[in-house]
Design an enzyme around this catalytic site. Structure first.
Site, PDB file in Angstrom:
ATOM      1  N   PHE A 139       0.857  -1.190   0.000  1.00  0.00           N
ATOM      2  CA  PHE A 139       0.000   0.000   0.000  1.00  0.00           C
ATOM      3  C   PHE A 139       0.889   1.234   0.000  1.00  0.00           C
ATOM      4  O   PHE A 139       1.758   1.385   0.857  1.00  0.00           O
ATOM      5  CB  PHE A 139      -0.935   0.029   1.213  1.00  0.00           C
ATOM      6  CG  PHE A 139      -1.871   1.207   1.173  1.00  0.00           C
ATOM      7  CD1 PHE A 139      -3.034   1.164   0.413  1.00  0.00           C
ATOM      8  CD2 PHE A 139      -1.564   2.385   1.858  1.00  0.00           C
ATOM      9  CE1 PHE A 139      -3.880   2.271   0.348  1.00  0.00           C
ATOM     10  CE2 PHE A 139      -2.410   3.490   1.793  1.00  0.00           C
ATOM     11  CZ  PHE A 139      -3.564   3.426   1.036  1.00  0.00           C
ATOM     12  N   ASP A 224       9.148   2.536   1.438  1.00  0.00           N
ATOM     13  CA  ASP A 224       8.000   3.295   1.917  1.00  0.00           C
ATOM     14  C   ASP A 224       7.895   3.038   3.416  1.00  0.00           C
ATOM     15  O   ASP A 224       7.420   1.990   3.849  1.00  0.00           O
ATOM     16  CB  ASP A 224       6.729   2.841   1.189  1.00  0.00           C
ATOM     17  CG  ASP A 224       5.487   3.570   1.677  1.00  0.00           C
ATOM     18  OD1 ASP A 224       5.539   4.188   2.765  1.00  0.00           O
ATOM     19  OD2 ASP A 224       4.451   3.497   0.991  1.00  0.00           O
ATOM     20  N   LYS A 253       2.575   9.739   8.375  1.00  0.00           N
ATOM     21  CA  LYS A 253       1.881   9.223   9.560  1.00  0.00           C
ATOM     22  C   LYS A 253       2.418   9.833  10.862  1.00  0.00           C
ATOM     23  O   LYS A 253       2.045  10.933  11.199  1.00  0.00           O
ATOM     24  CB  LYS A 253       1.894   7.699   9.575  1.00  0.00           C
ATOM     25  CG  LYS A 253       1.030   7.104   8.429  1.00  0.00           C
ATOM     26  CD  LYS A 253       0.180   5.911   8.830  1.00  0.00           C
ATOM     27  CE  LYS A 253      -0.961   5.695   7.848  1.00  0.00           C
ATOM     28  NZ  LYS A 253      -0.594   4.898   6.662  1.00  0.00           N
TER      29      LYS A 253
END
Ligand SMILES: *Cc1c(COP(=O)(O)O)cnc(C)c1O
Length: 408
Positions: A139, A224, A253
């Site tokens: 993702f 990532d 995040k």
């Protein structure tokens, strides 16, 4: 400030009328958070083992971040990237010194950080080399570039045509990657641990193998680290947990202690390919985000939170391994620092709903995986409080005694 105090029901009414319904939401409006707890509009308290979808790694309203933002917001809120600001410079230095000595590009989210990485890969690679290998179950975000990098068909439905140039391989399969590399391949992009894909740990040697393939074929290796970065694994970055260094790393995040912020770090010789005018973000690296980002790093260091994370992780591990032994519907427990996946033999959604009714917030991803992304500031009692509720709920579920999900 005289803001009206609406009930959860009234607030849900506003959303039904005025907010686009692109999220599945729990029928609860949250109004306040402190540490590991949040409160709803009715005053109910919840223990949050999934604070901020991974963004609140320092817990809700971490005091040092709150203070830094309060200070900064009265001094300078925003200036564009046509000017220098001390805070952005210090923030980049702090990230660089704790990682592989790279340079930073700042943005506001994970998907934007990945867009920057995709652009940098294309800009830096020799002419004709543009393909990026990514992994099934991965993702990388929802904007069209990052979405194209995301090898999960469910996120692509109805959105085609996607950005060309992505080649998907099974996560963990080095042979498949070796076969997929051709003269047009520019990079390999991977989450060190797949987060949304179900907290999937890489098989031993997989990341090191990708590093070797990248070196052998002159490819860039992009990690990532939007979910694994900034202390999540008990190390500053997930790559340090595995001892394999990427060329480019993306962060977001928990980067700013719960405020919006993203970054791409790249080795200086690669970063040089991103020249003036080639990429930009209006709010990227703004003074508030930078103040929050610096306060986040400072809090992790002053309060020894990387070590604390390792300790909390061990307490969770002990409790969850025990749960696996006693609860027949727990298939596997996967833990890396404060990234925790509990794979069930059944759908996880009823467990999430039952925990909510018992005052515990958790997440389910990939249908059957209960995911916890707890805060680094938990104490042992709070870990046990959460694990007790979860164990109870899972036992009831295993015995077929779970009331059906109270969906709105
Ligand atoms: C959440 C996530 C993203 C997307 O971040 P946004 O801030 O929602 O754009 C990208 N990559 C990974 C690994 C993530 O976990």
């Amino acid at each position: 400030m005289n803001r009206p105090q609406l009930s959860s029901k009234d607030i849900i009414g506003l959303f039904d009328r005025y907010v686009i319904g692109n999220y599945r939401r729990f029928p609860v409006a949250l109004v306040r958070g402190e540490g590991v707890y949040v409160w709803d509009a009715e005053g109910n308290r919840y223990l949050d083992l999934f604070p901020g979808w991974g963004c609140n790694l320092l817990g809700h309203c971490p005091p040092r971040v709150v203070e830094a933002v309060r200070e900064q917001v009265g001094r300078l809120i925003h200036v564009p990237n046509t000017w220098y600001t001390e805070l952005q410079g210090l923030w980049a230095q702090a990230l660089s010194e704790r990682s592989f000595g790279g340079q930073a590009f700042f943005c506001n989210s994970g998907t934007e950080a990945n867009e920057a990485a995709i652009k940098l890969v294309r800009l830096h690679s020799p002419k004709g080399r543009y393909k990026i290998i990514t992994f099934e179950g991965g993702f990388h975000g929802r904007t069209l570039g990052s979405l194209s990098a995301t090898a999960q068909p469910k996120y692509h439905e109805g959105l085609g045509p996607l950005l060309p140039g992505f080649v998907y391989c099974p996560f963990g399969d080095l042979d498949a990657v070796a076969k997929a590399i051709d003269t047009e391949t520019a990079a390999i992009m991977v989450e060190p641990i797949q987060g949304e894909g179900g907290v999937v740990l890489p098989p031993d040697g997989f990341l090191a193998g990708l590093r070797q393939l990248a070196d052998r074929h002159n490819l860039l290796l992009v990690f990532d680290e939007v979910q694994t970065g900034c202390g999540r694994t008990g190390h500053w970055f997930g790559y340090q947990y595995f001892g394999v260094t990427p060329d480019i790393m993306t962060l977001a995040k928990s980067l700013c202690g719960g405020l919006a912020g993203g970054a791409m770090l790249a080795k200086p010789e690669i970063a040089a390919s991103l020249r003036p005018g080639m990429h930009a973000s209006t709010f990227g690296g703004n003074p508030i985000a930078a103040a929050a980002g610096l306060a986040t790093i400072e809090m992790i260091e002053k309060e020894n939170l990387l070590e604390k994370a390792k300790h909390i992780s061990a307490v969770f591990r002990q409790r969850l391994e025990e749960l696996k032994k006693t609860c027949p519907i727990v298939r596997e427990v996967r833990i890396a620092g404060l990234m925790i996946g509990i794979e069930l033999t059944l759908e996880g959604a009823p467990v999430v709903d039952a925990c909510l009714r018992r005052g515990l917030l958790i997440n389910c991803t990939h249908n059957t995986v209960i995911r916890l992304l707890p805060a680094m500031i938990m104490n042992d009692d709070q870990v046990h409080e959460g694990c007790d509720i979860l164990a109870d709920v899972l036992a009831a579920y295993a015995a077929g005694r779970l009331e059906s999900a109270g969906k709105p």
